[in-house]
Design a protein around this motif. Sequence first.
Motif, PDB file in Angstrom:
ATOM      1  N   TRP A   1      26.252   2.106  32.111  1.00  0.00           N
ATOM      2  CA  TRP A   1      25.086   2.392  32.945  1.00  0.00           C
ATOM      3  C   TRP A   1      24.276   3.581  32.443  1.00  0.00           C
ATOM      4  O   TRP A   1      23.110   3.738  32.803  1.00  0.00           O
ATOM      5  N   VAL A   2      24.860   4.404  31.573  1.00  0.00           N
ATOM      6  CA  VAL A   2      24.149   5.568  31.026  1.00  0.00           C
ATOM      7  C   VAL A   2      22.979   5.106  30.157  1.00  0.00           C
ATOM      8  O   VAL A   2      21.950   5.785  30.078  1.00  0.00           O
ATOM      9  N   ILE A   3      23.108   3.943  29.533  1.00  0.00           N
ATOM     10  CA  ILE A   3      22.040   3.418  28.672  1.00  0.00           C
ATOM     11  C   ILE A   3      20.743   3.228  29.456  1.00  0.00           C
ATOM     12  O   ILE A   3      19.649   3.422  28.920  1.00  0.00           O
ATOM     13  N   LEU A   4      20.853   2.886  30.726  1.00  0.00           N
ATOM     14  CA  LEU A   4      19.649   2.678  31.543  1.00  0.00           C
ATOM     15  C   LEU A   4      18.822   3.951  31.688  1.00  0.00           C
ATOM     16  O   LEU A   4      17.614   3.878  31.915  1.00  0.00           O
ATOM     17  N   SER A   5      19.417   5.109  31.558  1.00  0.00           N
ATOM     18  CA  SER A   5      18.674   6.366  31.670  1.00  0.00           C
ATOM     19  C   SER A   5      17.728   6.583  30.502  1.00  0.00           C
ATOM     20  O   SER A   5      16.763   7.330  30.612  1.00  0.00           O
ATOM     21  N   PHE A   6      17.992   5.935  29.384  1.00  0.00           N
ATOM     22  CA  PHE A   6      17.155   6.087  28.194  1.00  0.00           C
ATOM     23  C   PHE A   6      15.987   5.098  28.161  1.00  0.00           C
ATOM     24  O   PHE A   6      15.157   5.178  27.268  1.00  0.00           O
ATOM     25  N   ILE A   7      15.910   4.191  29.107  1.00  0.00           N
ATOM     26  CA  ILE A   7      14.878   3.159  29.127  1.00  0.00           C
ATOM     27  C   ILE A   7      13.787   3.561  30.114  1.00  0.00           C
ATOM     28  O   ILE A   7      14.060   3.886  31.272  1.00  0.00           O
ATOM     29  N   PHE A   8      12.523   3.506  29.645  1.00  0.00           N
ATOM     30  CA  PHE A   8      11.394   3.796  30.528  1.00  0.00           C
ATOM     31  C   PHE A   8      11.421   2.841  31.718  1.00  0.00           C
ATOM     32  O   PHE A   8      11.799   1.683  31.594  1.00  0.00           O
ATOM     33  N   PHE A   9      11.006   3.306  32.847  1.00  0.00           N
ATOM     34  CA  PHE A   9      10.871   2.559  34.094  1.00  0.00           C
ATOM     35  C   PHE A   9      12.217   2.158  34.715  1.00  0.00           C
ATOM     36  O   PHE A   9      12.236   1.663  35.821  1.00  0.00           O
ATOM     37  N   LEU A  10      13.335   2.326  34.008  1.00  0.00           N
ATOM     38  CA  LEU A  10      14.635   1.915  34.537  1.00  0.00           C
ATOM     39  C   LEU A  10      15.624   3.073  34.616  1.00  0.00           C
ATOM     40  O   LEU A  10      16.807   2.850  34.835  1.00  0.00           O
ATOM     41  N   ASN A  11      15.158   4.290  34.439  1.00  0.00           N
ATOM     42  CA  ASN A  11      16.085   5.412  34.324  1.00  0.00           C
ATOM     43  C   ASN A  11      16.859   5.699  35.600  1.00  0.00           C
ATOM     44  O   ASN A  11      17.918   6.302  35.547  1.00  0.00           O
TER      45      ASN A  11
ATOM     46  N   ASP B   1       3.680  12.447  33.535  1.00  0.00           N
ATOM     47  CA  ASP B   1       4.373  13.663  33.111  1.00  0.00           C
ATOM     48  C   ASP B   1       5.571  13.966  34.014  1.00  0.00           C
ATOM     49  O   ASP B   1       6.654  14.311  33.536  1.00  0.00           O
ATOM     50  N   PHE B   2       5.360  13.831  35.305  1.00  0.00           N
ATOM     51  CA  PHE B   2       6.437  14.059  36.267  1.00  0.00           C
ATOM     52  C   PHE B   2       7.561  13.044  36.067  1.00  0.00           C
ATOM     53  O   PHE B   2       8.748  13.398  36.100  1.00  0.00           O
ATOM     54  N   ALA B   3       7.192  11.788  35.823  1.00  0.00           N
ATOM     55  CA  ALA B   3       8.200  10.750  35.600  1.00  0.00           C
ATOM     56  C   ALA B   3       8.981  11.002  34.316  1.00  0.00           C
ATOM     57  O   ALA B   3      10.199  10.774  34.271  1.00  0.00           O
ATOM     58  N   LEU B   4       8.320  11.480  33.280  1.00  0.00           N
ATOM     59  CA  LEU B   4       9.019  11.762  32.029  1.00  0.00           C
ATOM     60  C   LEU B   4       9.958  12.961  32.164  1.00  0.00           C
ATOM     61  O   LEU B   4      11.045  12.981  31.572  1.00  0.00           O
ATOM     62  N   ILE B   5       9.554  13.962  32.938  1.00  0.00           N
ATOM     63  CA  ILE B   5      10.443  15.102  33.190  1.00  0.00           C
ATOM     64  C   ILE B   5      11.676  14.638  33.966  1.00  0.00           C
ATOM     65  O   ILE B   5      12.807  15.019  33.639  1.00  0.00           O
ATOM     66  N   LEU B   6      11.460  13.793  34.977  1.00  0.00           N
ATOM     67  CA  LEU B   6      12.597  13.261  35.725  1.00  0.00           C
ATOM     68  C   LEU B   6      13.467  12.364  34.854  1.00  0.00           C
ATOM     69  O   LEU B   6      14.685  12.304  35.031  1.00  0.00           O
ATOM     70  N   MET B   7      12.847  11.690  33.890  1.00  0.00           N
ATOM     71  CA  MET B   7      13.624  10.850  32.980  1.00  0.00           C
ATOM     72  C   MET B   7      14.534  11.713  32.105  1.00  0.00           C
ATOM     73  O   MET B   7      15.700  11.378  31.888  1.00  0.00           O
ATOM     74  N   LEU B   8      14.013  12.834  31.628  1.00  0.00           N
ATOM     75  CA  LEU B   8      14.825  13.746  30.838  1.00  0.00           C
ATOM     76  C   LEU B   8      15.983  14.303  31.672  1.00  0.00           C
ATOM     77  O   LEU B   8      17.126  14.378  31.199  1.00  0.00           O
ATOM     78  N   ILE B   9      15.696  14.645  32.910  1.00  0.00           N
ATOM     79  CA  ILE B   9      16.747  15.139  33.803  1.00  0.00           C
ATOM     80  C   ILE B   9      17.782  14.054  34.066  1.00  0.00           C
ATOM     81  O   ILE B   9      18.983  14.318  34.082  1.00  0.00           O
ATOM     82  N   SER B  10      17.319  12.811  34.223  1.00  0.00           N
ATOM     83  CA  SER B  10      18.270  11.725  34.487  1.00  0.00           C
ATOM     84  C   SER B  10      19.150  11.442  33.280  1.00  0.00           C
ATOM     85  O   SER B  10      20.316  11.069  33.439  1.00  0.00           O
ATOM     86  N   ILE B  11      18.624  11.618  32.074  1.00  0.00           N
ATOM     87  CA  ILE B  11      19.451  11.427  30.877  1.00  0.00           C
ATOM     88  C   ILE B  11      20.560  12.469  30.836  1.00  0.00           C
ATOM     89  O   ILE B  11      21.742  12.145  30.651  1.00  0.00           O
ATOM     90  N   ILE B  12      20.193  13.729  31.041  1.00  0.00           N
ATOM     91  CA  ILE B  12      21.178  14.809  31.015  1.00  0.00           C
ATOM     92  C   ILE B  12      22.199  14.622  32.132  1.00  0.00           C
ATOM     93  O   ILE B  12      23.409  14.729  31.928  1.00  0.00           O
TER      94      ILE B  12
ATOM     95  N   SER C   1      23.024  11.837  33.784  1.00  0.00           N
ATOM     96  CA  SER C   1      23.879  10.654  33.652  1.00  0.00           C
ATOM     97  C   SER C   1      24.981  10.878  32.623  1.00  0.00           C
ATOM     98  O   SER C   1      26.108  10.427  32.819  1.00  0.00           O
ATOM     99  N   VAL C   2      24.676  11.577  31.538  1.00  0.00           N
ATOM    100  CA  VAL C   2      25.718  11.891  30.558  1.00  0.00           C
ATOM    101  C   VAL C   2      26.762  12.802  31.193  1.00  0.00           C
ATOM    102  O   VAL C   2      27.969  12.613  31.007  1.00  0.00           O
ATOM    103  N   TRP C   3      26.312  13.768  31.974  1.00  0.00           N
ATOM    104  CA  TRP C   3      27.234  14.681  32.632  1.00  0.00           C
ATOM    105  C   TRP C   3      28.137  13.937  33.629  1.00  0.00           C
ATOM    106  O   TRP C   3      29.348  14.153  33.666  1.00  0.00           O
ATOM    107  N   VAL C   4      27.547  13.052  34.428  1.00  0.00           N
ATOM    108  CA  VAL C   4      28.325  12.292  35.408  1.00  0.00           C
ATOM    109  C   VAL C   4      29.291  11.346  34.693  1.00  0.00           C
ATOM    110  O   VAL C   4      30.435  11.171  35.130  1.00  0.00           O
ATOM    111  N   ALA C   5      28.864  10.740  33.588  1.00  0.00           N
ATOM    112  CA  ALA C   5      29.747   9.842  32.846  1.00  0.00           C
ATOM    113  C   ALA C   5      30.951  10.587  32.280  1.00  0.00           C
ATOM    114  O   ALA C   5      32.068  10.059  32.276  1.00  0.00           O
ATOM    115  N   ILE C   6      30.734  11.813  31.826  1.00  0.00           N
ATOM    116  CA  ILE C   6      31.853  12.610  31.314  1.00  0.00           C
ATOM    117  C   ILE C   6      32.820  12.954  32.443  1.00  0.00           C
ATOM    118  O   ILE C   6      34.039  12.867  32.290  1.00  0.00           O
TER     119      ILE C   6
END
Length: 141
Positions: free
Chosen positions: A12-22, A70-81, A83-88
């Motif tokens: 499910w972490v892969i979804l964080s790297f996809i636009f519109f599906l993070n 811009d706001f969505a891209l910032i939230l996308m960056l936060i969701s990537i970080i 999701s990796v943290w939660v997966a660990i």
Amino acid sequence: MNLTEKIKNSWWVILSFIFFLNGLGFLYIGFKHNNRNWILEGITYEFPWFFYFIIFAIYGVSVPSTLIIDFALILMLISIIRSVWVAIKLADVYDNNEKYTIKQTNLNHSVNNQNKDNGSSSICCCLCLICIFIIFAVMAL
């Protein structure tokens, strides 16, 4: 837990790297583990994209929506970080399953111990529960 099981449990972490599906990854893992906070977090990550598509559908390209993107891209960056943290953290939970599971205790009381002070301890327990309920009710107001 071997490497392939860890990958299968954290796809499910892969979804964080996809636009519109993070946010869908957090929605999936929140529903899977019955965690309301992760569900709300996934909705938060998806909300700017949803809002952008509504504005784009109503007004078209004429409305500048760079602030929303811009706001969505910032939230996308936060969701990537995040999701990796939660997966660990979840991999740690999967590895140490016996550490995080609730085990039943063995209640081997003799009949004599059960009959002693059974009435007074149950009354005290009920009074404590009622007091806790009243405190939470007052705090909720």
